[in-house]
Design an enzyme around this catalytic site. Structure first.
Site, PDB file in Angstrom:
ATOM      1  CB  SER A 170      -4.102  -2.937  -2.729  1.00  0.00           C
ATOM      2  OG  SER A 170      -5.365  -3.471  -3.017  1.00  0.00           O
ATOM      3  CG  ASP A 193      -3.692 -10.539  -4.882  1.00  0.00           C
ATOM      4  OD1 ASP A 193      -4.822 -10.564  -4.361  1.00  0.00           O
ATOM      5  OD2 ASP A 193      -2.991  -9.511  -4.938  1.00  0.00           O
ATOM      6  CG  HIS A 238      -4.277  -8.350  -1.803  1.00  0.00           C
ATOM      7  ND1 HIS A 238      -4.131  -7.851  -3.080  1.00  0.00           N
ATOM      8  CD2 HIS A 238      -4.792  -7.342  -1.055  1.00  0.00           C
ATOM      9  CE1 HIS A 238      -4.539  -6.583  -3.101  1.00  0.00           C
ATOM     10  NE2 HIS A 238      -4.946  -6.259  -1.890  1.00  0.00           N
TER      11      HIS A 238
END
Length: 249
Positions: free
Chosen positions: A99, A196, A226
Site C-alpha cells: 500500500s 480492493d 486490500h
C-alpha cells in the site's frame, strides 16, 4: 527482538532484523500499519526458513517508533526508509512495499536504484494523498483542511478516525511519482486484488503503464481485498519474491 535506530531528525525507528544470505528482503508497511502485521510476520518466517536476510521496521509515528502519527508525512516516512536501508542492510535488497509502502519503495527506487535487486509491491498506492484523499474531499473538507489544518475520516481498520493533515497533503505533492518518468531497472512484480476497496485496480494498471523497465509484471487476484493476507495471497507474495531473487542471483 525489537531494536532501534536513531533516524532522521532524531526520530527513533523500531526494527526487527534477521540475519541471512543476500540479497536481503525489506518490508515496507502501509499507512498507519506497523511491523506486527500479518504480511510482515509471514515474510519474516518465510525468510527464516530460507536463511534469507530480512528487515521489517516501523515508520516514525507508527508502531513502536517515536513520534506522533498526525505530525508525519510521506517525506518523513520516505527518509525513515532510506535510513534503515542504508544503515541496517548491505548490498542489493528486494523491497516489498505494501500500500503506502509501495509508494515509498518507488521513491527509494528512484533515489538509489543501485541498492535494489528487485521490487515487489502489494496493492501499491503511489500518490494516494493526491489521487485518493484530496481528490475525494468535498468542498467542505477542503475548506476545513485550509482553515484548521486537518480533517478526520472514518477508518475501516481502526476504531478512531484517520486524521488527515494539510501537511500530509502538501508534502505528498512534493513526492509524487506518477507525474515524471519512473525507471525501474530491475525485476518488478506488482500484486493487486480486484476487490480492493482502498486502492482501485485501475491504479495498478496506471502504475504498470507509467513505469519503465525490462522485467515488469502485474498479477491481478480476483476477489482479493486490500489486506491481501489470505494464505493464497501470502504465498503469491513469496512466489513473487522468489521470481525476483532468481533473476538477481
Amino acid at each position: 527482538m525489537t531494536q532501534y535506530l536513531e533516524g532522521p531528525q532524531g526520530r527513533r525507528i523500531a526494527y526487527n532484523r534477521v540475519g541471512g544470505q543476500g540479497p536481503g528482503v525489506v518490508f515496507l508497511g502501509g499507512f498507519r500499519s506497523d511491523m506486527q502485521g500479518s504480511k510482515a510476520l509471514w515474510l519474516e518466517d518465510w525468510a527464516r526458513r530460507r536463511g534469507r536476510a530480512f528487515l521489517r521496521f516501523d515508520y516514525s509515528g507508527h508502531g513502536e517508533s517515536s513520534g506522533a502519527f498526525d505530525e508525519g508525512a510521506i517525506g518523513d516516512w520516505f527518509q525513515d526508509a532510506l535510513a534503515v536501508i542504508r544503515g541496517l542492510t548491505e548490498g542489493p535488497q528486494v523491497l516489498v512495499g505494501s500500500s503506502m509502502g509501495g509508494w515509498i519503495s518507488l521513491l527509494v527506487a528512484r533515489t538509489m536504484p543501485e541498492r535494489l535487486a528487485g521490487l515487489v509491491t502489494v496493492a501499491a498506492a503511489p500518490d494516494f494523498t493526491e489521487r485518493g484523499f484530496w481528490a475525494g474531499f468535498s468542498k467542505a473538507e477542503r475548506a476545513a483542511l485550509a482553515e484548521s489544518g486537518r480533517v478526520e475520516l472514518p477508518s475501516d481498520y481502526a476504531d478512531e478516525p484517520y486524521v488527515i493533515t494539510r501537511r500530509l497533503i502538501e508534502d505528498g505533492r512534493d513526492h509524487l511519482v506518477l507525474d515524471k518518468p519512473l525507471p525501474l531497472p530491475f525485476p518488478v512484480r506488482f500484486l493487486q486484488g480486484t476487490a480492493d476497496a482502498d486502492v482501485p485496480m485501475s491504479w495498478a494498471l496506471d502504475l504498470l503503464d507509467h513505469a519503465s523497465g525490462e522485467d515488469m509484471r502485474l498479477t491481478l487476484v480476483k476477489g482479493a481485498d486490500h489486506r491481501f493476507s489470505t494464505p493464497d495471497c501470502l504465498e503469491l507474495i513469496g512466489a513473487a519474491i522468489n521470481e525476483v531473487l532468481a533473476c538477481a542471483e
